[in-house]
Design an enzyme around this catalytic site. Structure first.
Site, PDB file in Angstrom:
ATOM      1  CG  ASP A 130      43.497  30.228  17.288  1.00 31.54           C
ATOM      2  OD1 ASP A 130      42.520  30.675  16.964  1.00 31.54           O
ATOM      3  OD2 ASP A 130      44.417  30.196  16.316  1.00 31.54           O
ATOM      4  NE  ARG A 186      34.320  33.623  13.735  1.00 33.46           N
ATOM      5  CZ  ARG A 186      35.529  33.216  13.519  1.00 33.46           C
ATOM      6  NH1 ARG A 186      35.992  32.437  12.651  1.00 33.46           N
ATOM      7  NH2 ARG A 186      36.648  33.550  14.465  1.00 33.46           N
ATOM      8  CD  GLU A 219      46.254  42.949  18.649  1.00 30.64           C
ATOM      9  OE1 GLU A 219      46.336  42.055  19.346  1.00 30.64           O
ATOM     10  OE2 GLU A 219      46.832  44.095  19.102  1.00 30.64           O
ATOM     11  CG  ASN A 220      40.378  38.737  19.522  1.00 28.82           C
ATOM     12  OD1 ASN A 220      40.407  38.032  20.623  1.00 28.82           O
ATOM     13  ND2 ASN A 220      40.857  38.456  18.418  1.00 28.82           N
TER      14      ASN A 220
HETATM   15  C1  FPP Z   1      40.120  32.202  19.071  1.00 31.66           C
HETATM   16  O1  FPP Z   1      39.253  31.239  18.351  1.00 31.66           O
HETATM   17  C2  FPP Z   1      39.241  32.527  20.252  1.00 31.66           C
HETATM   18  C3  FPP Z   1      38.616  33.664  20.801  1.00 31.66           C
HETATM   19  C4  FPP Z   1      39.168  35.046  20.059  1.00 31.66           C
HETATM   20  C5  FPP Z   1      38.131  33.614  21.863  1.00 31.66           C
HETATM   21  C6  FPP Z   1      38.113  32.676  23.062  1.00 31.66           C
HETATM   22  C7  FPP Z   1      36.969  32.436  23.852  1.00 31.66           C
HETATM   23  C8  FPP Z   1      36.556  31.404  24.462  1.00 31.66           C
HETATM   24  C9  FPP Z   1      37.154  30.008  24.554  1.00 31.66           C
HETATM   25  C10 FPP Z   1      35.246  31.566  24.896  1.00 31.66           C
HETATM   26  C11 FPP Z   1      34.983  32.691  25.757  1.00 31.66           C
HETATM   27  C12 FPP Z   1      35.975  32.923  27.123  1.00 31.66           C
HETATM   28  C13 FPP Z   1      35.676  32.979  28.306  1.00 31.66           C
HETATM   29  C14 FPP Z   1      36.623  33.271  29.420  1.00 31.66           C
HETATM   30  C15 FPP Z   1      34.174  32.533  28.785  1.00 31.66           C
HETATM   31  P1  FPP Z   1      39.056  32.009  16.614  1.00 31.66           P
HETATM   32  O2  FPP Z   1      37.632  32.480  16.889  1.00 31.66           O
HETATM   33  O3  FPP Z   1      40.104  32.838  16.312  1.00 31.66           O
HETATM   34  O4  FPP Z   1      38.967  30.690  15.808  1.00 31.66           O
HETATM   35  P2  FPP Z   1      39.557  30.787  14.443  1.00 31.66           P
HETATM   36  O5  FPP Z   1      41.067  31.170  14.302  1.00 31.66           O
HETATM   37  O6  FPP Z   1      39.103  29.242  13.960  1.00 31.66           O
HETATM   38  O7  FPP Z   1      38.643  31.710  13.625  1.00 31.66           O
END
Ligand code: FPP
Length: 266
Positions: free
Chosen positions: A43, A56, A90-91
């Site tokens: 996260d 982002r 949920e994403n």
């Molecule tokens: C949460 O950060 C992260 C995600 C929803 C995606 C995680 C994905 C990766 C690390 C890269 C892609 C994955 C692979 C397996 C190649 P956020 O976007 O919710 O951050 P925030 O809470 O600061 O908004």
């Protein structure tokens, strides 16, 4: 090529710039008491990028680099199971553009890393409702699973379109289906039966859950499996998550007394 740290273990400990260098942390680590299963909520990508005045997607791309570092060290330390939360049920609520970027990064990651992962005997085990992924992502995910399926090293669970509640719902449906077909008796349903119907069937529960980014939530991740998992929370944003940070988490884990609801468990 994966970089190696262990070859120099102990050689430079105490002589490097900071007490928290990879070599110093590694020297303190008891390699016989590492977590068997490590789970990570990756996260903080979005905030990390926004704070830098960047889109982002920049944060997600940096998040992939952090993932690479972590996989590299887990392989080297012979961690048996690593589970990362890459995309939740949920994403999908995020703007389509961001969803597409995440899917593209997944595809790119799998195609770029598959040779190296296989060379290191890593078995990629995507978990979640994979059938609902966009076709390009689904194809890449199935190909990676197929190609690495016979590997016997670290099991790398990549949670994609994953939700802990959805996982429990599909397990219950499968169990009820067996009961209604007369293949399972209600009185035989117990925790083991339920666990055997989860995506992580036959794998041990996580010993350690790492959540970066300063949020203190489980976020619908591995709801059943985390029952006795040790939590390690840090304010570091995922793109900044380093090998040092992972070693600190492991060292802290080794200081914990795990009782599993009982008395001292040694
Ligand atoms: C949460 O950060 C992260 C995600 C929803 C995606 C995680 C994905 C990766 C690390 C890269 C892609 C994955 C692979 C397996 C190649 P956020 O976007 O919710 O951050 P925030 O809470 O600061 O908004």
């Amino acid at each position: 090529m994966f970089k190696r740290l262990l070859a120099n273990r102990g050689k430079n400990a105490g002589h490097s710039a900071g007490a928290d260098s990879e070599q110093d942390l590694l020297a303190k680590l008891d390699l016989t008491r590492l977590p068997v299963h490590v789970a990570i909520i990756m996260d903080g990508n979005g905030r990390w990028a926004t704070w830098r005045g960047m889109p982002r997607s920049f944060g997600h791309r940096a998040g992939v680099k952090a993932l690479r570092r972590v996989v590299e060290l887990c392989v080297e330390l012979q961690i048996k199971h690593l589970t990362v939360y890459a995309f939740s049920t949920e994403n999908w609520k995020r703007p389509l553009e961001e969803v597409n970027i995440l899917m593209d990064l997944l595809v790119e990651y799998l195609y770029k890393e598959i040779d190296e992962l296989c060379a290191n005997n890593v078995k990629i085990n995507p978990i979640g409702i994979l059938a609902e992924l966009p076709e390009k992502a689904r194809t890449a995910v199935y190909a990676a699973r197929e190609r690495s399926g016979a590997n016997t090293g670290m099991v790398f669970n990549v949670a994609l379109n994953y939700g802990g509640r959805a996982e429990l719902v599909q397990a219950i449906r499968a169990i009820v289906g067996k009961v209604s077909e007369g293949r399972l008796r209600v009185e035989d349903i117990d925790g083991e039966v339920l666990a055997a119907h989860l995506y992580t069937a036959a794998q041990p529960d996580p010993d350690l859950l790492i959540r970066p980014s300063g949020d203190y939530r489980v976020s619908n991740f591995l709801l059943w499996q985390l029952a006795y998992t040790e939590l390690w929370l840090t304010d570091t944003m995922w793109p900044d998550f380093s090998k040092q940070e992972l070693l600190k988490a492991f060292l802290d884990f080794q200081s914990r007394e795990r009782r599993f609801g009982g008395l001292v468990h040694k």
